[in-house]
Scaffold this active site. Structure first.
Site, PDB file in Angstrom:
ATOM      1  N   SER A 226     -18.124  -4.221 -17.200  1.00  0.00           N
ATOM      2  CA  SER A 226     -18.639  -5.327 -17.992  1.00  0.00           C
ATOM      3  C   SER A 226     -17.681  -6.509 -17.887  1.00  0.00           C
ATOM      4  CB  SER A 226     -18.787  -4.907 -19.444  1.00  0.00           C
ATOM      5  OG  SER A 226     -17.514  -4.706 -20.014  1.00  0.00           O
ATOM      6  N   LYS A 227     -18.109  -7.627 -18.430  1.00  0.00           N
ATOM      7  CA  LYS A 227     -17.292  -8.843 -18.321  1.00  0.00           C
ATOM      8  C   LYS A 227     -15.887  -8.643 -18.864  1.00  0.00           C
ATOM      9  CE  LYS A 227     -21.507  -8.892 -19.144  1.00  0.00           C
ATOM     10  NZ  LYS A 227     -21.978  -7.604 -19.667  1.00  0.00           N
ATOM     11  N   ARG A 228     -15.779  -7.747 -19.813  1.00  0.00           N
ATOM     12  CA  ARG A 228     -14.497  -7.531 -20.476  1.00  0.00           C
ATOM     13  C   ARG A 228     -13.487  -6.818 -19.591  1.00  0.00           C
ATOM     14  NH1 ARG A 228     -13.699 -10.827 -24.567  1.00  0.00           N
ATOM     15  NH2 ARG A 228     -15.568 -11.058 -25.844  1.00  0.00           N
ATOM     16  N   ASP A 229     -13.984  -6.037 -18.629  1.00  0.00           N
ATOM     17  CA  ASP A 229     -13.076  -5.211 -17.845  1.00  0.00           C
ATOM     18  C   ASP A 229     -12.201  -6.033 -16.906  1.00  0.00           C
ATOM     19  OD1 ASP A 229     -13.636  -2.462 -18.636  1.00  0.00           O
ATOM     20  OD2 ASP A 229     -15.660  -2.890 -17.910  1.00  0.00           O
TER      21      ASP A 229
END
Length: 458
Positions: A226-229
């Site tokens: 996800s974008k957070r990774d």
RNA sequence: GACCCUAUCGUCUAGCGGUUAGGACACCGCCCUUUCACGGCGGGUGCACGGGUUCGAUUCCCGUUAGGGUCGCCA
């Protein structure tokens, strides 16, 4: 190779939403589209899906353009800048969905007139067929998409929101239709939605394009990225000092293989080998270790000029401006690091010390250890180096070895403190070549600094 | 909950009925060596499970399990 006389020319597109960053998976999707266009002699288009106007900014679009350019993916049609209102390149523009409202309105009116869509509480819904849709896919094969339980209750779906904004499924299909897209190459996360798209194309009276759903890229532990990774953004690879050719090459290896037990294949060669049917069907995990190795391979074969350029950029990111130093010195310094680093951020350890007046030590323990070193040995070494003439790698090596012999110590007893005193680290380029580059003055200065410090605990 | 996709070393992959299951990264030894890296040599690790089909299944079919995706007035 497609025959333009009998087959229509391939037209593929990458259609990202400007969210402020370019996902590594999106970058690979763009890459596969680009490869297919170049392989077939077709066209690669870039279209910005900025229907969510409130969230999208010109800067967010620039991130995408910059990322694609960095990877070496050029588009035949699409925007030239992040300005949605500026003219783009190509005959099928505008290439920003925010500028195509009129196209959508007309198409929706057309559907409404024929009863293929209907108004519902202010929104417009599309009449979806109740039968399963067969999706022919170049990668996955023939997929029969049955209705889910919720869809059985109401298979129709919204194509225009009650605030008048058209939704993704609608605009995506209209644009692909109007831009003459022949092959839709996109992430497998769109496979289930493709039934809707096919139904929409048929409602407009045209056959849908060919589909190729490519597997997703997962984190190394198999979870979804996800974008957070960390590592999900292409920008992070630029900032961490990877070479674009290595990243592009690595991305090719995820879900596709050049066969023949080859790993390092330049993009130009991939263009000739790449095709849709041989794309793997299962998701791939992103292995930073392998990218790191591949990057090192590319650095090895890179021209010294390009290496220096990228290394200097990495040093600049650390706050070291090599342009303030004499060009010959910079060149010699960076050249000692070329066969050592696998990633440009590693020049921090292999070349930063050439350009610092006050050394940064890898850690405090190392600094303390150096200060506690046998001052007698260091002094002898300093005096021996002071007499070396002429000053170069060969002569300094001879001097160090002679001093070790004279003092009856192993060479390591001198080399270790010398390296730390000169570079602040236990790892670095070839020591004697580093000495040559630094020059006698700097080397003696750094040894003198050590000798002038109080001995810890004394 | 329903629907869809997938399944070869830890990871990326080659394989497309009969192979000692190959390569790469990573890992572990040894050599080289001023550190690190490179290079050289050697090593271990894999066909998710259960049924079929077949003379013979990693390979074909079905199921199970697991992972991923989708079912929005997000894209």
């Amino acid at each position: 190779m497609a025959n333009s006389q009998t087959e229509k020319q391939v037209r593929v597109r990458f259609a990202p939403s400007p969210t402020g960053f370019l996902h590594i998976g999106g970058a690979r999707t763009a890459l596969f589209n680009w490869l297919y266009a170049r392989h077939t002699g077709g066209k690669f288009l870039l279209r910005i899906e900025d229907t969510d106007a409130a969230r999208n900014t010109q800067e967010a679009v620039e991130v995408i353009l910059t990322g694609l350019r960095w990877l070496g993916l050029d588009w035949d049609e699409g925007p030239l800048t992040g300005d949605a209102t500026a003219a783009g390149k190509g005959e099928c523009g505008p290439y920003f969905q925010s500028q195509r409202g009129e196209n959508y309105r007309q198409r929706v009116a057309w559907l409404l007139e024929r009863g293929l869509a209907y108004e519902h509480e202010g929104a417009v819904k599309f009449r979806m067929p109740r039968e399963p849709v067969i999706i022919p896919d170049l990668v996955v094969g023939k997929v029969t998409r049955e209705l889910t339980d919720r869809e059985r209750l109401d298979p129709d779906f919204v194509i225009v929101r009650s605030d008048g904004q058209p939704v993704f499924h609608l605009v995506n299909v209209i644009d692909d239709l109007e831009m003459g897209i022949t092959h839709v190459i996109r992430g497998e996360d769109h496979l289930s939605n493709t039934a809707k798209h096919i139904a929409l194309f048929r409602a407009f009276g045209v056959e849908p394009p060919q589909y190729a759903h490519i597997p997703l890229i997962l984190n190394i532990d198999g979870s979804k990225m996800s974008k957070r990774d960390k590592g999900a953004s292409l920008l992070s690879y630029i900032e961490e000092g990877f070479a674009p050719e290595a990243v592009a090459n690595y991305l090719c290896l995820l879900g596709w293989s050049p066969k023949g037990n080859r790993e390092m294949v330049p993009l130009a060669e991939v263009v000739g080998l790449f095709d849709l049917p041989q794309i793997l069907r299962h998701n791939a995990r992103f292995d930073l270790n392998k990218l790191h190795w591949l990057n090192g391979e590319y650095i090895k074969v890179m021209s010294p000029e390009r290496f220096r350029e990228l290394a200097a950029q990495a040093l600049l990111r650390l706050g070291i401006d090599t342009s303030r130093f004499e060009a010959g010195y910079v060149r010699a310094a960076l050249d000692t690091a070329k066969q050592k680093v696998k990633q440009f951020n590693e020049v921090k350890h292999f070349a930063a010390f050439y350009f610092r007046d006050n050394l940064e030590f890898d850690n405090e323990a190392l600094r303390t250890e150096l200060l506690a070193a046998d001052r007698k040995l260091v002094t002898k070494l300093r005096d021996a180096l002071a007499l070396v003439a002429p000053w170069d790698a060969k002569t300094s090596e001879t001097a160090v070895k002679a001093t070790a012999t004279e003092l009856g110590v192993k060479i390591g007893a001198l080399v270790h403190p010398l390296r730390v005193a000169c570079s602040g680290s236990t790892v670095g380029p070839s020591l004697y070549h580093a000495l040559e580059v630094l020059g006698r003055e700097r080397v003696l200065q750094r040894l003198d600094w050590v000798l002038q410090q109080p001995v810890p605990g004394a």
